[in-house]
Design an enzyme around this catalytic site. Structure first.
Site, mmCIF file in Angstrom:
data_model
loop_
_atom_site.group_PDB
_atom_site.id
_atom_site.type_symbol
_atom_site.label_atom_id
_atom_site.label_comp_id
_atom_site.label_asym_id
_atom_site.label_seq_id
_atom_site.Cartn_x
_atom_site.Cartn_y
_atom_site.Cartn_z
ATOM 1 N N ASP A 314 -10.482 6.206 5.750
ATOM 2 C CA ASP A 314 -10.127 5.259 4.703
ATOM 3 C C ASP A 314 -9.263 4.157 5.326
ATOM 4 O OD1 ASP A 314 -9.794 4.046 2.227
ATOM 5 O OD2 ASP A 314 -9.427 5.930 1.183
ATOM 6 N N GLU A 536 -5.452 3.272 -7.551
ATOM 7 C CA GLU A 536 -4.840 4.233 -6.641
ATOM 8 C C GLU A 536 -3.440 4.641 -7.110
ATOM 9 O OE1 GLU A 536 -5.716 3.576 -2.468
ATOM 10 O OE2 GLU A 536 -7.245 2.111 -3.003
#
Length: 645
Positions: A314, A536
């Site tokens: 990521d 997030e």
């Protein structure tokens, strides 16, 4: 005698040459297998791999933000170093990189591709982008409901069509890979990424995973048709939806039944469907960071499941292996690569990453066999999706469809199928839905009714979403250029278009104590409240409450005696039980995207309510985590609930 020997020797040379080159002529004596489109992919991979130097291999194991090229090229005049010195093979647009002009994005991709092809071996670049609910960082793209809403549809064929449209619109801007789908199984709505998950139930996630991958990639390994499909990325491997208390990037604690029974199955399906890439999660499993989890990445994903694509980190994911982040970068590089990460998303600090990686390889801390495995996987995908034969995007047939009405009709269908009706009238009272179109006056109340950004949610135009109509200045135009304004229909506009022309629609942004008096002659009120956009960790919530002034809006409308239909715009269940007695009817629209008309379609009865809850709706946060099948299961609305009309 000498002449006979000379003839014999020459004949042998010819025979050997023909056997090696198949009767090569002057035109094809320079035959290079990896450039031969008729050769098998694995043969091409091995041929190219054998020709590569260590720096060329490591460049394929790196993905950087495209601004490293464009900004340096424009302001520092050394943008070409990224290709000539560092040999970077992979690029991305970050979620802040709002696109506004298809031609400009195509030119960027083509420029990067030309520079990659000009290197010694001419390995084409892989360009990737976030496209989590449509081509969501591009102005005027079709924005679909976030995954939680799609989970409410229980319609994998619809999701397949959405995947195909997303692929077309991504392809129209020249991009070859989408960082999608998210196949997390969210087990706690306090998690800030819960709206990226189709459901708390693994079976629903599995069903949707199959549909979306078929749509993005086509029903074939890696990619079916380079002209209309894109390579997908299943994320985030594994267990990111099961962290303690729903804290983003935290630790998932669980036995094998939890890990392999709940969180792993969608990835197993993704591997069987031939997903091109799998992205590692920031989170941990039983204390082991996933970016450093060799047991799950190499031993299980690669060796047991036989995954043949590449594993990508990521964004700055390997930095998070240590606490604090980057406190021991050499260890982070060694641990991640040896664990099985094949391509590292290192947006900015690629010189340091490549320097450290080179030293680790030369020092024997990372074996060359591991490097070759990583590069082999990256090249396999590049060959399989046709980059070597068609490195420059061909968009003639798809650019015209970008954000088209046909695409928006599918998004509108997705909105109405995702709508879930939770209450339809108080006891001993008439049903509220379908709402009457022809009345004297109705009131629409709430800030969410007239805010395109809020109804789209996070990962739309920018990482954390946007506020208002979608007037966002693209990052590469923030020097006074005109703003872009994304197309779409707000919920308020949809209501205004749907009711009878003689019906007066009064909009009240923030209701107060005078609202019910001023509009006592209204037939009913539609109250639209919910959450603000987030993404997030910014979305992690301990309270799951309505965004203010939502509670006051409810109090001054529904609580004042006005007949009210409440529509929730949210990425997850919210604490709504304290308001239930005052509410006449309640529906959840989730985060519907640009096509708010789908909300009005079902409110006014032009289409039926068919959606069912993809996750349990709790009474209070004290009950969390609570999922279907738990022993003490006492929800406000159970998993699968939804009133059909």
């Amino acid at each position: 005698m000498y002449g006979v020997r000379s003839f014999f020797f020459s004949a042998v040379i010819v025979i050997l040459f023909v056997s090696r080159y198949g009767g090569a002529t002057a035109a094809n004596r320079g035959y290079i297998k990896y450039k031969d489109p008729n050769a098998a992919v694995e043969e091409r991979v091995e041929d190219l791999l054998a020709r590569m130097t260590l720096p060329e291999k490591l460049g394929q194991m790196c993905q950087v933000d495209r601004f490293n090229y464009t900004i340096r090229e424009k302001y520092m005049k050394n943008g070409h170093e990224i290709f000539t010195k560092y040999l970077i093979g992979n690029y991305l647009s970050n979620p802040f990189d709002t696109g506004a002009d298809i031609g400009s994005r195509l030119q960027l991709v083509n420029d990067i591709q030309k520079l990659c092809l000009s290197t010694r071996l001419g390995i084409p670049a892989l360009y990737s982008i976030d496209a989590v609910h449509g081509h969501s960082t591009f102005i005027n793209a079709t924005i679909f409901p976030h995954n939680i809403g799609l989970g409410a549809t229980r319609d994998p064929q619809l999701v397949k069509r959405i995947g195909a449209i997303t692929a077309l619109e991504v392809k129209a801007t020249g991009v070859a890979q989408a960082f999608a789908p998210c196949v997390a199984v969210c087990r706690d709505p306090r998690w800030g990424r819960c709206y990226e998950s189709y459901s708390e139930d693994t079976k629903v996630v599995n069903m949707m995973t199959e549909g979306i991958i078929d749509g993005l990639q086509g029903n074939a390994p890696y990619i079916a048709d380079q002209k209309i499909n894109v390579a997908g990325v299943a994320k985030h491997f594994v267990g990111d939806g099961g962290t303690v208390n729903g804290i983003n990037e935290d630790n998932t604690v669980g036995d094998n039944a939890t890990i392999f029974g709940i969180h792993m199955p969608p990835f197993e399906i993704a591997v069987k469907k031939g997903i091109s890439s799998i992205m590692a999660s920031y989170s941990s499993i039983n204390g082991v960071k996933m970016h450093a989890n060799r047991a799950l990445i190499t031993d299980y994903l690669k060796n047991t499941l036989k995954f043949q694509g590449f594993v990508i980190s990521d964004w700055m994911g390997i930095d998070r292996i240590t606490t604090p982040h980057r406190s021991n970068y050499t260890y982070s590089v060694e641990a991640s690569i040896n664990a099985g990460i094949d391509m590292v998303m290192v947006p900015w600090e690629y010189p340091e990453y490549l320097e450290v990686l080179t030293k680790l390889v030369n020092g024997g801390y990372i074996p060359m066999s591991r490097i070759d495995d990583a590069v082999r996987r990256v090249l396999r995908v590049k060959f399989s999706i046709g980059l070597f034969e068609n490195p420059f995007p061909a968009v003639e047939n798809v650019a015209a469809e970008f954000g088209s009405e046909a695409h928006r009709e599918v998004a509108r269908e997705a909105v109405r199928k995702s709508m879930v009706l939770l209450k339809n009238g108080k006891p001993n009272a008439d049903k509220v839905v379908p709402l009457q179109k022809k009345v004297k006056k109705i009131v629409v109340a709430g800030l969410h009714a007239k805010n395109m950004g809020w109804q789209c949610g996070g990962f739309t135009l920018t990482w954390q979403g946007f506020n208002g109509t979608g007037e966002v200045i693209p990052m590469n135009q923030r020097t006074g250029s005109p703003t872009g304004k994304t197309r779409g229909t707000t919920i308020l506009e949809a209501i205004q278009r749907t009711v009878d022309p003689t019906t007066e629609v009064v909009y009240v942004e923030e209701a107060n104590q005078d609202t019910s008096k001023l509009h006592a002659d209204a037939a009913y009120t539609i109250v639209v409240v919910g959450e603000l956009p987030y993404a997030e960790s910014n979305g992690d919530s301990k309270t799951l409450g309505l965004y203010g002034p939502g509670p006051d809006t409810l109090k001054h409308t529904c609580g004042s005696g006005m007949k009210c239909m409440v529509v929730l715009v949210t990425g997850r269940p919210l604490v709504i039980e304290p308001y239930m007695d005052m509410i006449d009817a309640l529906a959840v629209a989730w985060l519907p995207g640009t096509e708010g008309q789908g909300v009005a379609d079902v409110l006014f009865g032009d289409h039926p309510f068919t959606g069912t809850l993809p996750r349990t709706w709790m009474r209070s946060v004290d009950q969390l985590p609570m999922n279907v099948g738990d022993k003490n299961y006492d929800p406000l609305f159970p998993f699968g609930f939804g009133i059909q009309t």
